[in-house]
Design a protein around this motif. Structure first.
Motif, PDB file in Angstrom:
ATOM      1  N   MET A 116       0.851  -1.196   0.000  1.00  0.00           N
ATOM      2  CA  MET A 116       0.000   0.000   0.000  1.00  0.00           C
ATOM      3  C   MET A 116       0.880   1.238   0.000  1.00  0.00           C
ATOM      4  O   MET A 116       1.885   1.298   0.715  1.00  0.00           O
ATOM      5  N   ASP A 117       0.522   2.244  -0.827  1.00  0.00           N
ATOM      6  CA  ASP A 117       1.290   3.472  -0.880  1.00  0.00           C
ATOM      7  C   ASP A 117       1.195   4.213   0.451  1.00  0.00           C
ATOM      8  O   ASP A 117       0.164   4.218   1.113  1.00  0.00           O
ATOM      9  N   ARG A 118       2.297   4.863   0.786  1.00  0.00           N
ATOM     10  CA  ARG A 118       2.353   5.582   2.053  1.00  0.00           C
ATOM     11  C   ARG A 118       1.493   6.832   2.001  1.00  0.00           C
ATOM     12  O   ARG A 118       1.450   7.540   1.000  1.00  0.00           O
ATOM     13  N   VAL A 119       0.827   7.111   3.124  1.00  0.00           N
ATOM     14  CA  VAL A 119       0.095   8.354   3.300  1.00  0.00           C
ATOM     15  C   VAL A 119       0.814   9.136   4.398  1.00  0.00           C
ATOM     16  O   VAL A 119       0.819   8.732   5.560  1.00  0.00           O
ATOM     17  N   TRP A 120       1.424  10.251   4.033  1.00  0.00           N
ATOM     18  CA  TRP A 120       2.196  11.031   4.992  1.00  0.00           C
ATOM     19  C   TRP A 120       1.274  11.806   5.925  1.00  0.00           C
ATOM     20  O   TRP A 120       0.278  12.387   5.499  1.00  0.00           O
ATOM     21  N   THR A 121       1.627  11.816   7.215  1.00  0.00           N
ATOM     22  CA  THR A 121       0.956  12.698   8.153  1.00  0.00           C
ATOM     23  C   THR A 121       1.703  14.024   8.193  1.00  0.00           C
ATOM     24  O   THR A 121       2.871  14.114   7.791  1.00  0.00           O
ATOM     25  N   ALA A 122       1.039  15.045   8.691  1.00  0.00           N
ATOM     26  CA  ALA A 122       1.675  16.362   8.753  1.00  0.00           C
ATOM     27  C   ALA A 122       2.930  16.355   9.636  1.00  0.00           C
ATOM     28  O   ALA A 122       3.970  16.894   9.232  1.00  0.00           O
ATOM     29  N   PRO A 123       2.912  15.744  10.851  1.00  0.00           N
ATOM     30  CA  PRO A 123       4.139  15.736  11.666  1.00  0.00           C
ATOM     31  C   PRO A 123       5.278  14.977  10.987  1.00  0.00           C
ATOM     32  O   PRO A 123       6.435  15.391  11.088  1.00  0.00           O
ATOM     33  N   GLU A 124       4.974  13.877  10.312  1.00  0.00           N
ATOM     34  CA  GLU A 124       6.034  13.128   9.626  1.00  0.00           C
ATOM     35  C   GLU A 124       6.667  13.968   8.522  1.00  0.00           C
ATOM     36  O   GLU A 124       7.894  13.991   8.371  1.00  0.00           O
ATOM     37  N   LEU A 125       5.844  14.635   7.751  1.00  0.00           N
ATOM     38  CA  LEU A 125       6.375  15.439   6.662  1.00  0.00           C
ATOM     39  C   LEU A 125       7.154  16.645   7.195  1.00  0.00           C
ATOM     40  O   LEU A 125       8.207  17.007   6.654  1.00  0.00           O
ATOM     41  N   ALA A 126       6.670  17.244   8.270  1.00  0.00           N
ATOM     42  CA  ALA A 126       7.380  18.381   8.860  1.00  0.00           C
ATOM     43  C   ALA A 126       8.775  17.991   9.306  1.00  0.00           C
ATOM     44  O   ALA A 126       9.717  18.780   9.226  1.00  0.00           O
ATOM     45  N   GLU A 127       8.930  16.734   9.753  1.00  0.00           N
ATOM     46  CA  GLU A 127      10.224  16.268  10.229  1.00  0.00           C
ATOM     47  C   GLU A 127      11.287  16.304   9.150  1.00  0.00           C
ATOM     48  O   GLU A 127      12.460  16.525   9.424  1.00  0.00           O
ATOM     49  N   ILE A 128      10.908  16.059   7.898  1.00  0.00           N
ATOM     50  CA  ILE A 128      11.926  15.945   6.849  1.00  0.00           C
ATOM     51  C   ILE A 128      12.083  17.219   6.031  1.00  0.00           C
ATOM     52  O   ILE A 128      12.971  17.288   5.178  1.00  0.00           O
ATOM     53  N   LEU A 129      11.248  18.222   6.285  1.00  0.00           N
ATOM     54  CA  LEU A 129      11.318  19.439   5.474  1.00  0.00           C
ATOM     55  C   LEU A 129      12.414  20.389   5.929  1.00  0.00           C
ATOM     56  O   LEU A 129      12.809  21.281   5.186  1.00  0.00           O
ATOM     57  N   GLY A 130      12.915  20.211   7.165  1.00  0.00           N
ATOM     58  CA  GLY A 130      13.972  21.080   7.635  1.00  0.00           C
ATOM     59  C   GLY A 130      13.488  22.502   7.841  1.00  0.00           C
ATOM     60  O   GLY A 130      12.300  22.777   7.998  1.00  0.00           O
ATOM     61  N   ASP A 131      14.439  23.474   7.809  1.00  0.00           N
ATOM     62  CA  ASP A 131      14.080  24.867   8.023  1.00  0.00           C
ATOM     63  C   ASP A 131      13.680  25.505   6.707  1.00  0.00           C
ATOM     64  O   ASP A 131      14.339  26.410   6.188  1.00  0.00           O
TER      65      ASP A 131
END
Length: 491
Positions: A1-16
């Motif tokens: 199944m394709d991953r569904v990103w949550t907002a906290p997970e995505l925020a973790e990898i976006l950096g500053d």
């Protein structure tokens, strides 16, 4: 199944992502594109809904909509009614770092960004470090050169000094039980390589420090968290976890990071007994053992009965300077033999000059905690004045405060703090209303840090839905996990 990103997970990898010129939506779009190009967000994976990501990044929904729209124009996103926004198919690219890597590690690898980072322990270089290094060059270097440059197990004089230190603490140790490593991080990595395989289980404390757990995650291990109380990991939870026959247990007995908890002697003895009973190797990490007064129990290994396997890790990085990457692991000689082979494969041995400097530092009388106590008192005073709603317990040791943010998610606050020039590392899931604030900074840095945090908190308080209330006055308290006494607000 394709991953569904949550907002906290995505925020973790976006950096500053918000730290730059131009509108926020464009900076966010560029950060998302970089994550896709690096392979952190793969083709077909679904991004969070606009409303959810707006809350997670603490921006308006219009900013998210504009960023998604720009990515759709570039062919990066494919949005369909009812199925959200997914990453469009793209040519294969290098996979980059694993998406589970903590944001603190990602930013460290990316290089300096002009932030005040709360990811480390702070601290200034000791004033006499240059003199000690000069003495190494003048007095020790000829002998080091004559002995060759390869010491995979560590410089003999350093291993003797470390072993002597443990013996003096009540843990009899022979130099053959010591392996010198390039910081405590390498020691943990070597132990991981020896004991763990994919899908191995590692017992860890909860809360934990993300940067310390990434090594296990990168090895494909599964983490089994056990809760803490005021004496350390709860014995009932440890016993239950050990009954499942994990491959390793990773604990921080002395001034646990991030809570500052000091494991009691009775708790150390009981966990040692459980390790022997169930045959579970225990890796104790004492790299954060910097007392602010009082006595510190001997390492957990000193309380373990015969038959228990306990490996003890420590380093000079937190006590002296982050640039002095000298650590070590103490264990039974047969285990050290196997770890030494892995160490030789990794780098043939840690830098010899650094080790010679470490010998001199270890032989000096221990420095008093006066400066650290002054820095802690200053940070607490500044926080009380600028951020009276925040809660913490004054620690007996370590290098940081474990602060609870009332009615707030630390991951969302971290986004606002980044825009004020502070890298905040929120707690792990289940403890995301906490952040860790190191106090071993200069007076000027602590003042600037507090001002930036206060501005970020003010921005958080103004956001719709904020339920912040005024806090009562500070009072003495002995409640709370990790700190047995201190002046702070009540929970």
């Amino acid at each position: 199944m394709d991953r569904v990103w949550t907002a906290p997970e995505l925020a973790e990898i976006l950096g500053d992502w918000a730290d730059g010129a131009g509108p926020l939506y464009r900076g966010l779009a560029e950060a998302l594109l970089a994550a896709v190009d690096a392979g952190d967000v793969a083709s077909g994976e679904r991004l969070p809904a606009e409303r959810d990501l707006a809350r997670g990044l603490q921006v308006s929904r219009a900013t998210i909509a504009a960023a998604y729209g720009l990515l759709r124009e570039r062919g990066v996103l494919d949005s369909r009614r009812g199925s959200g926004s997914r990453v469009a198919p793209r040519p294969p690219a290098w996979a980059g770092a694993p998406a589970s890597t903590a944001a603190v590690v990602r930013r460290l690898a990316a290089g300096p960004a002009g932030l005040i980072s709360l990811a480390g322990a702070g601290g200034a270089v000791p004033g006499d470090l240059a003199a000690e290094l000069a003495a190494v060059a003048a007095e020790d270097l000829p002998g080091l050169v004559a002995a060759g440059g390869y010491h995979p197990r560590g410089l003999p004089s350093l291993r003797e000094a470390i072993a002597g230190g443990y013996t003096a603490e009540g843990l009899p140790t022979d130099p053959g039980q010591i392996l010198v490593t390039t910081g405590a991080t390498q020691a943990i990595s070597l132990v991981t390589g020896l004991f763990l395989r994919r899908r191995s289980t590692v017992v860890v404390e909860s809360p934990g420090w993300p940067g310390c757990l990434d090594t296990f995650r990168a090895a494909g291990a599964r983490l089994a968290p056990v809760p803490l109380d005021e004496e350390g990991p709860r014995v009932d939870a440890v016993a239950q976890a050990f009954a499942g026959h994990p491959s390793l247990a990773y604990l921080m007995p002395s001034f646990h990071n991030p809570t500052g908890t000091m494991m009691t002697e009775s708790r150390r003895r009981r966990i040692g007994e459980l390790a022997a009973q169930h045959g579970v190797p225990v890796l104790e990490d004492n790299a954060y053992c910097t007392p602010l007064g009082g006595t510190v129990p001997a390492p957990l290994a000193a309380y373990a009965p015969p038959g228990a396997t306990v490996l003890t890790v420590d380093s000079l990085t937190k006590r002296v300077w982050a640039g002095l990457r000298v650590g070590w692991v103490r264990a039974a000689a047969p285990i050290i033999d196997r770890l030494a082979q892995l160490k030789a494969i990794a780098d043939l041995g840690s830098p010899v000059i650094d080790q010679a400097l470490a010998v001199r530092l270890l032989r000096r009388p221990p420095a008093g905690p006066t400066q650290a106590q002054t820095q802690l008192a200053q940070l607490e005073s500044l926080l009380r004045a600028r951020l009276p709603e925040w809660r913490w317990r004054t620690p007996d040791g370590g290098s940081a405060l474990w602060v609870r943010l009332p009615n707030a998610d630390g991951r969302e606050f971290a986004q606002l703090a980044l825009r004020e020039g502070v890298e905040v590392v929120p707690g792990e899931p289940g403890h995301s209303d906490h952040i860790r604030i190191p106090f071993l900074y200069s007076e000027a840095t602590l003042a600037e840090l507090t001002s930036r945090l206060a501005r970020a908190w003010a921005a958080h308080s103004r956001r719709p839905g904020s339920t912040l209330t005024s806090a009562p006055a500070y009072q003495r308290s002995t409640e709370g996990v990790g700190q047995r006494s201190g002046q702070a607000t009540p929970e």
